[in-house]
Design a protein around this motif. Structure first.
Motif, PDB file in Angstrom:
ATOM      1  N   PRO A  52       0.826  -1.209   0.000  1.00 29.16           N
ATOM      2  CA  PRO A  52       0.000   0.000   0.000  1.00 29.16           C
ATOM      3  C   PRO A  52       0.861   1.260   0.000  1.00 29.16           C
ATOM      4  CG  PRO A  52       0.200  -0.831   2.226  1.00 29.16           C
ATOM      5  CD  PRO A  52       1.030  -1.746   1.344  1.00 29.16           C
ATOM      6  N   TRP A  53       0.284   2.366  -0.424  1.00 30.44           N
ATOM      7  CA  TRP A  53       0.966   3.653  -0.335  1.00 30.44           C
ATOM      8  C   TRP A  53      -0.067   4.771  -0.271  1.00 30.44           C
ATOM      9  CZ3 TRP A  53       1.426   0.832  -4.998  1.00 30.44           C
ATOM     10  CH2 TRP A  53       0.653   1.306  -6.060  1.00 30.44           C
ATOM     11  N   TYR A  54       0.375   5.952   0.194  1.00 29.85           N
ATOM     12  CA  TYR A  54      -0.462   7.152   0.187  1.00 29.85           C
ATOM     13  C   TYR A  54      -0.165   7.961  -1.070  1.00 29.85           C
ATOM     14  CZ  TYR A  54      -2.043   6.574   5.012  1.00 29.85           C
ATOM     15  OH  TYR A  54      -2.635   6.103   6.161  1.00 29.85           O
ATOM     16  N   ASN A  55      -1.208   8.382  -1.746  1.00 26.78           N
ATOM     17  CA  ASN A  55      -1.037   9.267  -2.888  1.00 26.78           C
ATOM     18  C   ASN A  55      -0.747  10.684  -2.401  1.00 26.78           C
ATOM     19  OD1 ASN A  55      -1.652   7.251  -4.862  1.00 26.78           O
ATOM     20  ND2 ASN A  55      -3.816   7.477  -4.360  1.00 26.78           N
ATOM     21  N   TYR A  56       0.057  11.414  -3.156  1.00 27.27           N
ATOM     22  CA  TYR A  56       0.426  12.784  -2.795  1.00 27.27           C
ATOM     23  C   TYR A  56      -0.790  13.700  -2.914  1.00 27.27           C
ATOM     24  CZ  TYR A  56       2.906  17.278  -3.079  1.00 27.27           C
ATOM     25  OH  TYR A  56       3.333  18.568  -2.877  1.00 27.27           O
ATOM     26  N   ILE A  57      -0.971  14.606  -1.935  1.00 28.83           N
ATOM     27  CA  ILE A  57      -2.149  15.486  -1.916  1.00 28.83           C
ATOM     28  C   ILE A  57      -1.984  16.703  -2.814  1.00 28.83           C
ATOM     29  CG2 ILE A  57      -2.832  14.792   0.408  1.00 28.83           C
ATOM     30  CD1 ILE A  57      -1.562  17.391   1.443  1.00 28.83           C
ATOM     31  N   GLY A  58      -0.787  16.926  -3.336  1.00 27.99           N
ATOM     32  CA  GLY A  58      -0.555  18.066  -4.225  1.00 27.99           C
ATOM     33  C   GLY A  58       0.015  19.256  -3.482  1.00 27.99           C
ATOM     34  N   ALA A  59       0.489  20.237  -4.234  1.00 25.76           N
ATOM     35  CA  ALA A  59       1.107  21.420  -3.625  1.00 25.76           C
ATOM     36  C   ALA A  59       0.064  22.283  -2.906  1.00 25.76           C
ATOM     37  CB  ALA A  59       1.806  22.239  -4.714  1.00 25.76           C
ATOM     38  N   ALA A  60       0.542  23.097  -1.967  1.00 27.21           N
ATOM     39  CA  ALA A  60      -0.341  24.021  -1.246  1.00 27.21           C
ATOM     40  C   ALA A  60      -0.863  25.105  -2.198  1.00 27.21           C
ATOM     41  CB  ALA A  60       0.416  24.657  -0.087  1.00 27.21           C
ATOM     42  N   SER A  61      -1.974  25.726  -1.811  1.00 25.39           N
ATOM     43  CA  SER A  61      -2.609  26.764  -2.626  1.00 25.39           C
ATOM     44  C   SER A  61      -2.424  28.135  -1.995  1.00 25.39           C
ATOM     45  CB  SER A  61      -4.116  26.474  -2.765  1.00 25.39           C
ATOM     46  OG  SER A  61      -4.339  25.201  -3.319  1.00 25.39           O
ATOM     47  N   ASP A  62      -2.483  29.168  -2.829  1.00 25.76           N
ATOM     48  CA  ASP A  62      -2.437  30.538  -2.323  1.00 25.76           C
ATOM     49  C   ASP A  62      -3.685  30.832  -1.508  1.00 25.76           C
ATOM     50  OD1 ASP A  62      -0.017  31.110  -3.553  1.00 25.76           O
ATOM     51  OD2 ASP A  62      -0.986  31.728  -5.434  1.00 25.76           O
ATOM     52  N   LEU A  63      -3.516  31.687  -0.504  1.00 21.86           N
ATOM     53  CA  LEU A  63      -4.640  32.098   0.343  1.00 21.86           C
ATOM     54  C   LEU A  63      -4.770  33.610   0.329  1.00 21.86           C
ATOM     55  CD1 LEU A  63      -4.034  29.837   3.488  1.00 21.86           C
ATOM     56  CD2 LEU A  63      -5.678  29.430   1.640  1.00 21.86           C
ATOM     57  N   THR A  64      -5.980  34.081   0.503  1.00 20.59           N
ATOM     58  CA  THR A  64      -6.206  35.516   0.711  1.00 20.59           C
ATOM     59  C   THR A  64      -6.572  35.730   2.164  1.00 20.59           C
ATOM     60  OG1 THR A  64      -8.544  35.269   0.105  1.00 20.59           O
ATOM     61  CG2 THR A  64      -6.993  35.859  -1.658  1.00 20.59           C
ATOM     62  N   GLU A  65      -6.369  36.924   2.636  1.00 21.30           N
ATOM     63  CA  GLU A  65      -6.614  37.223   4.048  1.00 21.30           C
ATOM     64  C   GLU A  65      -8.045  36.862   4.442  1.00 21.30           C
ATOM     65  OE1 GLU A  65      -6.280  40.971   7.183  1.00 21.30           O
ATOM     66  OE2 GLU A  65      -5.878  41.256   5.055  1.00 21.30           O
ATOM     67  N   GLY A  66      -8.164  36.083   5.503  1.00 23.50           N
ATOM     68  CA  GLY A  66      -9.465  35.700   6.041  1.00 23.50           C
ATOM     69  C   GLY A  66     -10.130  34.553   5.333  1.00 23.50           C
ATOM     70  N   SER A  67      -9.540  34.052   4.223  1.00 20.26           N
ATOM     71  CA  SER A  67     -10.185  32.953   3.494  1.00 20.26           C
ATOM     72  C   SER A  67      -9.907  31.620   4.177  1.00 20.26           C
ATOM     73  CB  SER A  67      -9.688  32.911   2.057  1.00 20.26           C
ATOM     74  OG  SER A  67      -8.289  32.622   2.024  1.00 20.26           O
ATOM     75  N   ALA A  68     -10.815  30.688   3.988  1.00 20.14           N
ATOM     76  CA  ALA A  68     -10.672  29.361   4.591  1.00 20.14           C
ATOM     77  C   ALA A  68      -9.748  28.489   3.750  1.00 20.14           C
ATOM     78  CB  ALA A  68     -12.029  28.697   4.711  1.00 20.14           C
ATOM     79  N   ILE A  69      -9.021  27.635   4.413  1.00 19.95           N
ATOM     80  CA  ILE A  69      -8.152  26.676   3.732  1.00 19.95           C
ATOM     81  C   ILE A  69      -9.006  25.513   3.248  1.00 19.95           C
ATOM     82  CG2 ILE A  69      -6.221  25.085   3.978  1.00 19.95           C
ATOM     83  CD1 ILE A  69      -5.136  26.909   6.181  1.00 19.95           C
ATOM     84  N   SER A  70      -8.945  25.240   1.960  1.00 19.13           N
ATOM     85  CA  SER A  70      -9.680  24.081   1.441  1.00 19.13           C
ATOM     86  C   SER A  70      -8.940  22.809   1.818  1.00 19.13           C
ATOM     87  CB  SER A  70      -9.833  24.184  -0.076  1.00 19.13           C
ATOM     88  OG  SER A  70      -8.554  24.201  -0.698  1.00 19.13           O
ATOM     89  N   THR A  71      -9.689  21.781   2.143  1.00 17.41           N
ATOM     90  CA  THR A  71      -9.090  20.519   2.569  1.00 17.41           C
ATOM     91  C   THR A  71      -9.290  19.449   1.497  1.00 17.41           C
ATOM     92  OG1 THR A  71     -11.126  19.826   3.702  1.00 17.41           O
ATOM     93  CG2 THR A  71      -9.478  21.039   4.998  1.00 17.41           C
ATOM     94  N   VAL A  72      -8.429  18.489   1.539  1.00 15.15           N
ATOM     95  CA  VAL A  72      -8.544  17.340   0.636  1.00 15.15           C
ATOM     96  C   VAL A  72      -8.435  16.066   1.466  1.00 15.15           C
ATOM     97  CG1 VAL A  72      -7.577  18.551  -1.341  1.00 15.15           C
ATOM     98  CG2 VAL A  72      -6.059  17.315   0.202  1.00 15.15           C
ATOM     99  N   SER A  73      -8.852  14.977   0.902  1.00 17.44           N
ATOM    100  CA  SER A  73      -8.786  13.696   1.598  1.00 17.44           C
ATOM    101  C   SER A  73      -7.515  12.943   1.210  1.00 17.44           C
ATOM    102  CB  SER A  73     -10.005  12.836   1.248  1.00 17.44           C
ATOM    103  OG  SER A  73     -11.200  13.465   1.638  1.00 17.44           O
TER     104      SER A  73
END
Length: 279
Positions: free
Chosen positions: A51-72
């Motif tokens: 088994p292995w974990y797939n890579y979740i991808g690079a981080a995304s840009d954020l704007t002030e006060g915006s929520a961080i989107s999550t992935v599984s």
């Protein structure tokens, strides 16, 4: 009363088995490229799931006060099935009594070579399954694999191009390599050789010449070549080498057999590149 020489005095299967196990890895030319995994030794079953974990991808840009989107987190897996390989030698009483040298010693030495050859064949065969994303194909105008193709293929490693690498080449490709200014003979880097039998270096790759890459039948072209980093291959062992000896009293034949349960696997596909001729 004098002692009787028995088959066990001439050949102790356990001693030969230990000899085979100790010498086998040294005789497998591509062994330094393959990690040995004994996970299945003593464990029921002949299939191992990796088994292995797939890579979740690079981080995304954020704007002030915006929520961080999550992935599984997602997983992947692959299965490896153990197979059995073996070889046997028969020695008649006549050959044992009248044959040249030490027939049993010769048989023990040759089963080591036979098993090492089989593992090498399987490891090379596994490299043939390298995906297209790690395959460099020659252009239609120059179907043969040439030295510039080696340099171009190395780009597929991307930023991971550094580190030890081995080029598995046919004698035909080796002839071309030696004629270039980028060639460095083994005498210049002997202490750095990764695999026994390295004949030199080109573009940072130890070069191993193998007759098993003879080329495309009837064309005179190289069929393929491979650039491999340590850890790309894995050799899964289910059981240590089993050597057995027996005697057929009706035929007056002494038998020596050797078997091994193992599987060759392309464990880290990012560490291996295939050079192929244009179809």
């Amino acid at each position: 009363m004098g002692e009787t020489t028995k088959l066990a005095n001439l050949l102790d299967p356990q001693v030969v088995a230990d000899l085979v196990d100790k010498k086998l890895i040294n005789n497998i030319r591509f062994a330094p490229l393959a990690e040995v995994d004994t996970t299945l030794v003593g464990v029921p079953g002949s299939t191992l799931t990796l088994p292995w974990y797939n890579y979740i991808g690079a981080a995304s840009d954020l704007t002030e006060g915006s929520a961080i989107s999550t992935v599984s987190l997602t997983t992947g897996s692959a299965s490896v099935t153990i197979k059995e390989a073996g070889k046997g030698v028969e020695i008649t009483d006549t050959a044992l009594l009248s044959g040249y040298g030490d027939p049993y010693g010769q048989a023990a030495m040759q089963v080591v070579t036979a098993m090492a050859d089989k593992v090498d064949i399987d490891l090379l065969s596994i490299l043939g399954s390298i995906a297209s994303t790690m395959t460099h194909t020659t252009s239609a105008s120059s179907a043969a694999i040439n030295v510039p193709d080696i340099a171009d293929a190395l780009e597929l490693f991307g930023e991971d191009i550094d580190g030890q690498k081995v080029l598995l080449a046919s004698p035909k490709l080796y002839t071309k390599i030696r004629a270039t200014k980028d060639w460095a003979p083994a005498s210049e880097f002997a202490a750095e050789a990764l695999v026994r039998g390295s004949v030199g270096q080109i573009f940072g790759c130890n070069v191993i010449v193998t007759n098993r890459l003879k080329g495309v039948a009837g064309t005179g072209l190289d069929e393929s070549a491979y650039i491999v980093k340590p850890g790309a291959l894995r050799l899964f062992l289910k059981r240590d080498t089993l050597v057995e000896a027996d005697r057929d009293i009706l035929r007056r034949v002494n038998v020596l057999t050797v078997t091994k349960h193992y599987a060759a696997y392309l464990y880290n596909a990012a560490n291996a590149i295939k050079l192929a001729v244009h179809a």
